[in-house]
Structures are given as C-alpha cells and as structure tokens.
Enzyme design. Sequence first.
Site, PDB file in Angstrom:
ATOM      1  N   LEU A  99     -19.562  -7.845  12.329  1.00  4.67           N
ATOM      2  CA  LEU A  99     -19.727  -9.218  11.842  1.00  4.67           C
ATOM      3  C   LEU A  99     -19.177 -10.225  12.849  1.00  4.67           C
ATOM      4  O   LEU A  99     -19.588 -11.377  12.867  1.00  4.67           O
ATOM      5  CB  LEU A  99     -19.031  -9.380  10.482  1.00  4.67           C
ATOM      6  CG  LEU A  99     -19.577  -8.500   9.348  1.00  4.67           C
ATOM      7  CD1 LEU A  99     -18.730  -8.680   8.091  1.00  4.67           C
ATOM      8  CD2 LEU A  99     -21.041  -8.803   9.060  1.00  4.67           C
ATOM      9  N   HIS A 144     -10.233  -2.713  15.101  1.00  6.56           N
ATOM     10  CA  HIS A 144     -10.018  -4.161  14.956  1.00  6.56           C
ATOM     11  C   HIS A 144      -8.531  -4.489  14.868  1.00  6.56           C
ATOM     12  O   HIS A 144      -8.077  -5.514  15.387  1.00  6.56           O
ATOM     13  CB  HIS A 144     -10.694  -4.677  13.674  1.00  6.56           C
ATOM     14  CG  HIS A 144     -12.132  -5.060  13.848  1.00  6.56           C
ATOM     15  ND1 HIS A 144     -12.535  -6.108  14.642  1.00  6.56           N
ATOM     16  CD2 HIS A 144     -13.259  -4.571  13.294  1.00  6.56           C
ATOM     17  CE1 HIS A 144     -13.858  -6.231  14.574  1.00  6.56           C
ATOM     18  NE2 HIS A 144     -14.326  -5.297  13.764  1.00  6.56           N
TER      19      HIS A 144
HETATM   20 NI    NI Z   1     -16.354  -5.040  13.285  1.00  9.94          NI
END
Ligand code: NI
Length: 179
Positions: A99, A144
């Site tokens: 995203l 992340h």
């Molecule tokens: Ni991601």
Amino acid sequence: MKPIVRMGAPSLFERSSEVSDIDSSEIKQLIEDMLITLQRLGGVGIAAPQIGVNKRVIIFGFDKSERYPNEKPIPHTILINPEYTVLNEEKIAGWEGCLSVPGMRGKVSRYKEIQYCGIDPMGRRIESVAEGFHARVIQHEVDHLNGVLFPLLIEDMHNFGFEDLLWERILSENGGKKI
Ligand code: NI
C-alpha cells in the site's frame, strides 16, 4: 481511515519500537485505525508505520483479495511485537505489492515456511506456523517494522514495474516458482 505513508518518507525506513502498553487507548486506537485503513484499501496486510506510527504492530489476513486473486485466504490476525523464525531455508520468488508503493509490483524471494509469534490485542501470546503466501505476507509486514520495503529486496529490477502492465505475468506465474 488514515492516509497511507508512501515510499520516500524517511519514517518508513526506520526501525519501529516495541509496544509495552498493549492495554493503552493509544494502541487500541492504532489497531482500529489500521483495521479500517486496511479494509478500505483492500490490502492483505498493513503495518503501523504505514499509517504514520512507528510501533511494532501488524495486521494481515483476507477471505478474498482483488489484489491477489490467485491466493488462498489467510486468517485475520492482529499481532503486537511480532517475530518469526525460519523453519525451512528454502525460498520462493513471488510477486508483491504494498500500500506504500501504490500501483507497483515486484518479485521478491521469501522463506517458504516460518514460525511466527506475537501478542494479540487481548494480551494473549499467539504462536503458529505459516507457509507460502501466508508466510510471505508475514515476512513483508515484519520487514516494515524494521524499515524494509519490498523494492529493496528485488534481485532483478526487470521484475519491478507497474501492476497494470505486469498483471498477466503475475496471474500466469500464480504465486511464483521455486528458485
Ligand atoms: Ni507493505
């Protein structure tokens, strides 16, 4: 819904800090914001830094995904302070998006089989194993928290591009082949 922090923002390349106050209203609100954002955007996973909070919280899971139509469902899971260990050194190359990197896909090698653990929002310890796309998503989300985005892991940059142009390849390769 919170705006998504996109690649280029320095905060996505930072290590996120451990959560020590699972019961706090701050963490409850964070999880709520992540759930809503993930649902609205139709993603298969999200990490807290993607909505601007550098804390170690990830959410993943889906029943059916338009972004990954070939993949089997993954149980909906909220993990605080997640960790994983590799159960099998074998890696699989597969297409990923994020995203925070909208409209793009890249082919990344990930461990085929992992064991993962973390704390759920009720404070209970979760421990389980995952393989294939399930294992891929967990590795992507934990990355992340360590400041790693999938484009940094692409070995051959010919395997990086805009998803509308790559879509046929992505569907025909169906989750990736062994390397
Ligand atoms: Ni991601």
